[in-house]
Design a protein around this motif. Structure first.
Motif, PDB file in Angstrom:
ATOM      1  N   MET A   6       9.700  -8.122 -37.342  1.00  0.00           N
ATOM      2  CA  MET A   6       9.002  -7.459 -36.050  1.00  0.00           C
ATOM      3  C   MET A   6       9.310  -6.102 -35.600  1.00  0.00           C
ATOM      4  SD  MET A   6       9.398  -8.470 -32.645  1.00  0.00           S
ATOM      5  CE  MET A   6      10.577 -10.324 -31.769  1.00  0.00           C
ATOM      6  N   LEU A   7       9.985  -5.086 -37.395  1.00  0.00           N
ATOM      7  CA  LEU A   7      10.009  -3.737 -36.818  1.00  0.00           C
ATOM      8  C   LEU A   7       8.045  -3.224 -37.620  1.00  0.00           C
ATOM      9  CD1 LEU A   7      11.621  -1.792 -36.612  1.00  0.00           C
ATOM     10  CD2 LEU A   7      12.405  -1.519 -38.684  1.00  0.00           C
ATOM     11  N   PHE A   8       7.260  -3.662 -38.047  1.00  0.00           N
ATOM     12  CA  PHE A   8       6.516  -3.391 -38.451  1.00  0.00           C
ATOM     13  C   PHE A   8       5.612  -4.416 -38.799  1.00  0.00           C
ATOM     14  CE2 PHE A   8      10.383  -2.535 -41.972  1.00  0.00           C
ATOM     15  CZ  PHE A   8       9.637  -1.047 -42.232  1.00  0.00           C
ATOM     16  N   LYS A   9       5.511  -4.824 -36.679  1.00  0.00           N
ATOM     17  CA  LYS A   9       4.453  -5.430 -36.641  1.00  0.00           C
ATOM     18  C   LYS A   9       2.860  -5.028 -36.310  1.00  0.00           C
ATOM     19  CE  LYS A   9       2.883  -8.820 -33.064  1.00  0.00           C
ATOM     20  NZ  LYS A   9       3.339  -8.943 -31.473  1.00  0.00           N
ATOM     21  N   LYS A  10       1.570  -5.380 -36.395  1.00  0.00           N
ATOM     22  CA  LYS A  10       0.679  -4.810 -37.067  1.00  0.00           C
ATOM     23  C   LYS A  10      -0.071  -4.490 -35.814  1.00  0.00           C
ATOM     24  CE  LYS A  10      -3.847  -3.735 -39.299  1.00  0.00           C
ATOM     25  NZ  LYS A  10      -4.633  -4.334 -40.136  1.00  0.00           N
TER      26      LYS A  10
END
Length: 75
Positions: free
Chosen positions: A1-5
């Motif tokens: 969820m940290l690097f969600k586009k």
């Protein structure tokens, strides 16, 4: 969820263009119905219908240039 586009700006504008196309198409169809149902034809009514048609086809051409695929009838 940290690097969600995140959705791109282009996708947001494409979606808003499709929504605007759907509204413009409804306006054009409504103007055509009014023009056909009126007993006395006048140039103002004809020009408003033609203007709605030109707006829709301009947006259609823009969507085609941007290579947007979508259905404007369901929006």
């Amino acid at each position: 969820m940290l690097f969600k586009k995140k959705p791109s700006l282009r996708n947001q504008y494409d979606a808003s263009l499709l929504k605007l196309m759907a509204q413009t198409k409804r306006d054009w169809e409504y103007a055509k119905k009014i023009e056909q149902s009126v007993f006395e034809k006048d140039s103002l009514l004809y020009s408003q219908t033609k203007l709605a048609e030109v707006k829709y086809f301009y947006l259609f051409k823009e969507a085609r240039n941007r290579d947007i695929k979508g259905d404007t009838t369901t929006l």
